[in-house]
Design a protein around this motif. Structure first.
Motif, PDB file in Angstrom:
ATOM      1  N   THR A  65     -15.870 -22.167 -25.540  1.00 45.89           N
ATOM      2  CA  THR A  65     -15.671 -21.659 -24.421  1.00 45.89           C
ATOM      3  C   THR A  65     -13.569 -21.400 -25.208  1.00 45.89           C
ATOM      4  O   THR A  65     -12.964 -20.823 -24.596  1.00 45.89           O
ATOM      5  CB  THR A  65     -15.315 -22.011 -23.382  1.00 45.89           C
ATOM      6  OG1 THR A  65     -16.797 -22.446 -23.692  1.00 45.89           O
ATOM      7  CG2 THR A  65     -14.514 -21.147 -22.208  1.00 45.89           C
ATOM      8  N   LEU A  74     -15.671 -17.772 -17.643  1.00 49.06           N
ATOM      9  CA  LEU A  74     -15.447 -18.701 -18.955  1.00 49.06           C
ATOM     10  C   LEU A  74     -14.399 -19.743 -18.279  1.00 49.06           C
ATOM     11  O   LEU A  74     -14.170 -21.011 -19.111  1.00 49.06           O
ATOM     12  CB  LEU A  74     -14.315 -17.492 -19.402  1.00 49.06           C
ATOM     13  CG  LEU A  74     -14.066 -17.500 -20.572  1.00 49.06           C
ATOM     14  CD1 LEU A  74     -15.197 -17.631 -21.793  1.00 49.06           C
ATOM     15  CD2 LEU A  74     -12.981 -16.985 -21.191  1.00 49.06           C
ATOM     16  N   ASN A 134     -16.471 -22.635 -17.216  1.00 50.17           N
ATOM     17  CA  ASN A 134     -16.954 -23.810 -18.157  1.00 50.17           C
ATOM     18  C   ASN A 134     -16.235 -24.429 -18.761  1.00 50.17           C
ATOM     19  O   ASN A 134     -15.882 -25.417 -19.382  1.00 50.17           O
ATOM     20  CB  ASN A 134     -17.242 -22.183 -19.137  1.00 50.17           C
ATOM     21  CG  ASN A 134     -18.907 -21.908 -19.461  1.00 50.17           C
ATOM     22  OD1 ASN A 134     -20.018 -23.013 -18.924  1.00 50.17           O
ATOM     23  ND2 ASN A 134     -19.382 -21.120 -19.491  1.00 50.17           N
ATOM     24  N   ALA A 141     -21.087 -19.101 -23.067  1.00 50.65           N
ATOM     25  CA  ALA A 141     -19.137 -19.262 -23.377  1.00 50.65           C
ATOM     26  C   ALA A 141     -18.602 -18.200 -24.617  1.00 50.65           C
ATOM     27  O   ALA A 141     -17.554 -17.750 -24.484  1.00 50.65           O
ATOM     28  CB  ALA A 141     -19.272 -20.591 -23.947  1.00 50.65           C
TER      29      ALA A 141
END
Length: 314
Positions: free
Chosen positions: A40, A181, A184, A299
């Motif tokens: 990520t 995003l 995560n 991710a």
């Protein structure tokens, strides 16, 4: 143009399969939370580059906060489940179970989209679920956490997709991409502290490759949807079972047994039939599978659906 789109789609899913091979390598050493966190982190510059092209005026507050929250949670669970499943199960078996996603999308489209599912699509869904049972072989083999993760990946990936179909026309692409995003990054960063292992430079490069392959595959998939109809592009995902067989055998020494082959075949035929029924006018009001069919959230391999809507308008 359809041939061009099919070629792009095949290339994209080949890249995604390579992406999953790297995950499997890293998953044998590191917890999914750590891999997801760093992938990520490496994905932020890539996704920001993509979002620069989003000229939609507005802010980053979601129009539908509840649906955005639910989709974000589903995307996170989907990502963790996928990374874990690839780490502990043979590649072909994971793909066979994840291929049940169109079946779940069809079912979820009824309460969420108000879709009316006729006899033919219900028959395809039932056949596909039978295929899942053939792969799992209840009573004949142990049902592990890895199998549960693969099924969870299919379910939560389908839910995340169907939410995009429901709110994607009003929500900005930036909102649909950035919220999962950021979630995560924050949640996996917190979880990682309990499982952290130092990453040698080579493994760190592997995590960077996960991000780059996911991003590249996503961009090529956008090109596929630009060049061809969704009914041509969507079935190309099933080519991943071929890559899974090749990679699994030559890299990991995995062999595909008969129940996996038979079950995967049933699931794939069911998914193809649903795509066929939706592509024929008059059998589906929302065509939920066609309009959400893309790489599952992760991710690195971001959602494609918001972009499809824009590129089709050009």
């Amino acid at each position: 143009m359809n041939i061009t789109g099919a070629f792009y789609a095949l290339a994209a899913f080949a890249i995604f399969s390579t992406h999953d091979v790297v995950i499997k390598f890293l998953g044998g050493i590191y917890a999914p939370f750590q891999i997801i966190f760093f992938s990520t982190l490496f994905s932020f510059p890539l996704v920001m580059f993509m979002l620069i092209r989003d000229r939609t005026e507005g802010h980053l507050r979601p129009v539908y906060p509840l649906w955005t929250l639910l989709r974000t949670l589903a995307a996170m669970i989907n990502t963790v489940a996928a990374f874990y499943a690839f780490s502990v199960l043979p590649l072909a078996q994971v793909y066979a179970l994840i291929f049940a996603t169109p079946l779940v999308i069809t079912i979820l489209s009824i309460p969420i989209l108000g879709e009316k599912v006729g006899f033919h699509r219900w028959a395809a869904v039932i056949a596909g679920l039978i295929g899942v049972l053939v792969v799992l072989r209840p009573g004949g083999t142990a049902f592990t956490l890895g199998h549960m993760a693969a099924l969870s990946c299919a379910f939560f990936g389908a839910f995340a997709s169907i939410v995009v179909r429901k709110v994607g026309r009003e929500e900005r692409t930036a909102v649909l991409m950035l919220y999962p995003l950021v979630a995560n990054f924050v949640v996996m960063g917190a979880m990682m502290t309990f499982f952290y292992k130092p990453l040698p430079l080579l493994d760190l490069g592997g995590v960077g490759m996960v991000s780059l392959l996911g991003f590249t595959g996503g961009v090529i998939l956008i090109l596929a949807y630009r060049a061809s109809e969704a009914a041509i592009v969507a079935p190309m995902q099933y080519s991943q079972i071929i890559w899974a067989t090749i990679f699994g055998y030559f890299i990991f020494g995995e062999t595909v047994d008969a129940p996996t082959v038979i079950g995967a075949g049933i699931i794939i035929l069911s998914g193809l039939y649903i795509v066929f029924r939706e592509s024929r006018g008059g059998h589906s009001e929302n065509t939920p599978v066609l309009r959400t069919r893309s790489r599952a959230s992760s991710a690195a391999s971001f959602r494609i659906s918001p972009f499809i809507r824009r590129v089709k308008q050009r």
